[in-house]
Design a protein around this motif. Structure first.
Motif, PDB file in Angstrom:
ATOM      1  N   LEU A 260       0.827  -1.206   0.000  1.00  0.00           N
ATOM      2  CA  LEU A 260       0.000   0.000   0.000  1.00  0.00           C
ATOM      3  C   LEU A 260       0.860   1.254   0.000  1.00  0.00           C
ATOM      4  CD1 LEU A 260      -2.807  -1.049   2.529  1.00  0.00           C
ATOM      5  CD2 LEU A 260      -2.976  -0.925   0.035  1.00  0.00           C
ATOM      6  N   ASP A 261       1.984   1.223   0.697  1.00  0.00           N
ATOM      7  CA  ASP A 261       2.880   2.387   0.684  1.00  0.00           C
ATOM      8  C   ASP A 261       3.452   2.624  -0.708  1.00  0.00           C
ATOM      9  OD1 ASP A 261       2.468   2.947   3.340  1.00  0.00           O
ATOM     10  OD2 ASP A 261       4.190   1.767   4.040  1.00  0.00           O
ATOM     11  N   ASP A 262       3.788   1.540  -1.389  1.00  0.00           N
ATOM     12  CA  ASP A 262       4.321   1.701  -2.762  1.00  0.00           C
ATOM     13  C   ASP A 262       3.252   2.205  -3.721  1.00  0.00           C
ATOM     14  OD1 ASP A 262       6.685   0.761  -1.761  1.00  0.00           O
ATOM     15  OD2 ASP A 262       6.370  -1.317  -2.448  1.00  0.00           O
ATOM     16  N   SER A 263       1.993   1.890  -3.461  1.00  0.00           N
ATOM     17  CA  SER A 263       0.912   2.348  -4.353  1.00  0.00           C
ATOM     18  C   SER A 263       0.440   3.753  -4.011  1.00  0.00           C
ATOM     19  CB  SER A 263      -0.272   1.386  -4.268  1.00  0.00           C
ATOM     20  OG  SER A 263       0.109   0.076  -4.637  1.00  0.00           O
ATOM     21  N   GLY A 264       0.924   4.336  -2.939  1.00  0.00           N
ATOM     22  CA  GLY A 264       0.507   5.675  -2.557  1.00  0.00           C
ATOM     23  C   GLY A 264      -0.824   5.701  -1.822  1.00  0.00           C
ATOM     24  N   LEU A 265      -1.200   4.603  -1.234  1.00  0.00           N
ATOM     25  CA  LEU A 265      -2.466   4.522  -0.513  1.00  0.00           C
ATOM     26  C   LEU A 265      -2.204   4.468   0.989  1.00  0.00           C
ATOM     27  CD1 LEU A 265      -4.310   1.883  -2.741  1.00  0.00           C
ATOM     28  CD2 LEU A 265      -4.647   4.361  -2.751  1.00  0.00           C
ATOM     29  N   GLU A 266      -3.127   5.041   1.728  1.00  0.00           N
ATOM     30  CA  GLU A 266      -3.056   4.977   3.186  1.00  0.00           C
ATOM     31  C   GLU A 266      -3.746   3.697   3.668  1.00  0.00           C
ATOM     32  OE1 GLU A 266      -1.371   7.087   4.922  1.00  0.00           O
ATOM     33  OE2 GLU A 266      -0.890   8.413   3.232  1.00  0.00           O
ATOM     34  N   TYR A 267      -3.613   3.387   4.937  1.00  0.00           N
ATOM     35  CA  TYR A 267      -4.186   2.148   5.458  1.00  0.00           C
ATOM     36  C   TYR A 267      -4.598   2.352   6.918  1.00  0.00           C
ATOM     37  CZ  TYR A 267       0.560   1.743   7.248  1.00  0.00           C
ATOM     38  OH  TYR A 267       1.759   2.005   7.855  1.00  0.00           O
TER      39      TYR A 267
END
Length: 366
Positions: free
Chosen positions: A59-66
Motif C-alpha cells: 500500500l505504501d508503494d501504491s501511494g495509498l493509506e491504510y
C-alpha cells in the motif's frame, strides 16, 4: 425605450459580463480537478491472505493509506494475516485514500478473571464460563471452607481476580474439601510472635488472642504460654491463644503456674485408681409356658327348608343311667362325644376346660 436597449454600449457590457461568468465557472472546475486529482485513480491491490507487514509495504508503494483493525481471532488462519480489505481488491480509488485492513490477531482477546474466591464452586464455574474461561482440573485441598473456591491457577501459577487472560484459556480451580480432623497442635513456646504465626499457619491452625504482658504489640516478644497445649488434638482451623513477654521463662514461672490452674485440668494422683468390676449375669430358669387353648369356632347351620319334620310323639327318651357315688360324674358333652360307648359300667374321661380370664372393662374418659 427599446431603442436604448439595443444600443451598442449596452450589448457590449452584456457580452463582457457573460464572458466573465463563463471564465469564472471554468476556472472553478479546473481548480477542483487539480485539487481532488480528478481522473487520477489507483486500483486497490489484492493483499488478502498476506501478512500485515507485506500488505502495508504494498500500500505504501501504491501511494495509498491504510487502517488496521483487529478481527475476531480465528485459529484456522495465521496470526496477523489479512482476512478482509475495504474497498475490495480491484476497485479504483484516488491517491491517498485510506484502505481498511481486517487482520487476524495473534490470539483471542483478553478477558478479566472474575472474583470468585471464597464463592461456592458451582457459582464460580458458571461465572468463569460466562466470561469465556474454561475450567480444567479441579483440585481439592483441606480447608474449613468446604466446597468454596480457594485459588485459581493458570499454568501452575496462582492468578488474582481481574487479571487479564486470553479468552478460552484453561484455568485450574482449587476447592476446599473440608477441615482435617485430629491434628496435633505444634509447640510454639519459646518462639517469637512472628515465628509462632508462621508455624501455626503451616499447621493449618489460626492465631487467636495474643496477650502481651506489657500491653504492646511487639512481634519480637517471646511466647511463654499457649492454649491449647502442645500435643493436643484439634480440628483444622481452630484458634490458638498466645501469651508473650520480653522476660524469660524462668522469670515467668509464677505466671505460668497461674495460667495452668486456669487452663489445665489437674489430676489428683493421691487418690487410688477407680476399679471397675463386672457384675455376673444371672440366668433365670426358662419356664415352659403352655400355649393358650384354642377355642373351636362354632358354625350355625343354615335351616334347611327340605328338612323332615319330626314327630314329638315318636321321639323316644333314653333313661338316665344311675351312677353310684364312687363313680365319677360324666357331663353331657362327654356322653355325646363318646361314640359307641353304651356301657354304664365304664365312665367317660372328664375333660377339664381352662379357666377363662375375665374381659377387661372398657373405660371411656371424656
Amino acid at each position: 425605450m427599446l431603442k436604448s436597449l439595443f444600443n451598442w454600449k449596452v450589448l457590449l457590457n452584456l457580452v463582457v459580463a457573460i464572458g466573465v461568468f463563463v471564465g469564472l465557472v471554468w476556472l472553478t472546475f479546473r481548480w477542483l480537478e487539480y485539487h481532488t486529482n480528478h481522473g487520477q485513480e489507483i486500483p486497490v491491490p489484492n493483499i488478502v491472505n498476506k501478512s500485515v507487514q507485506e500488505a502495508i509495504k504494498i500500500l505504501d508503494d501504491s501511494g495509498l493509506e491504510y487502517e488496521v483493525d483487529s478481527f475476531n481471532y480465528d485459529p484456522k488462519y495465521r496470526p496477523f494475516q489479512v482476512l478482509q480489505v475495504y474497498p475490495v481488491p480491484g476497485s479504483r480509488v484516488k491517491d491517498g485514500r485510506a484502505i481498511q485492513l481486517r487482520v487476524n490477531p495473534r490470539t483471542w482477546a483478553k478477558v478479566e478473571v472474575p472474583d470468585v474466591i471464597n464463592k461456592y464452586s458451582g457459582l464460580a464455574f458458571q461465572r468463569l464460563e460466562q466470561v469465556g474461561l474454561k475450567v480444567g482440573d479441579t483440585i481439592y485441598e483441606p480447608s474449613i471452607q468446604k466446597d468454596a473456591v480457594i485459588r485459581i491457577l493458570f499454568n501452575g501459577n496462582e492468578v488474582k481476580p481481574k487479571t487479564k487472560l486470553a479468552r478460552f484459556s484453561t484455568v485450574d480451580v482449587v476447592i476446599g474439601s473440608g477441615p482435617m480432623r485430629n491434628i496435633a497442635i505444634p509447640n510454639v513456646v519459646g518462639l517469637t510472635v512472628k515465628e509462632a504465626r508462621q508455624v501455626i499457619a503451616r499447621s493449618m491452625f489460626e492465631v487467636g488472642l495474643v496477650d502481651h504482658e506489657d500491653g504492646s504489640k511487639d512481634e519480637s516478644d517471646v511466647i511463654y504460654y499457649q492454649d491449647p497445649a502442645a500435643g493436643d488434638v484439634r480440628d483444622q482451623g481452630m484458634q490458638i491463644d498466645l501469651w508473650a513477654s520480653k522476660r524469660t521463662l524462668a522469670e515467668l514461672s509464677a505466671k505460668i503456674e497461674q495460667l495452668n490452674s486456669t487452663y489445665r485440668m489437674k489430676v489428683d494422683t493421691a487418690l487410688p485408681p477407680i476399679q471397675y468390676q463386672e457384675m455376673p449375669v444371672r440366668q433365670e430358669p426358662s419356664q415352659d409356658v403352655p400355649p393358650p387353648p384354642v377355642t373351636p369356632r362354632r358354625e350355625n347351620p343354615k335351616p334347611s327348608t327340605d328338612a323332615v319334620k319330626t314327630d314329638a310323639s315318636k321321639a323316644t327318651v333314653k333313661p338316665a343311667t344311675s351312677v353310684t357315688e364312687n363313680k365319677p360324674k360324666t357331663t353331657a358333652s362327654n356322653t355325646s362325644s363318646s361314640s359307641g360307648n353304651t356301657s354304664a359300667n365304664k365312665p367317660a374321661a372328664a375333660t377339664q376346660k381352662p379357666a377363662e380370664k375375665p374381659k377387661a372393662k372398657k373405660v371411656v374418659v371424656e
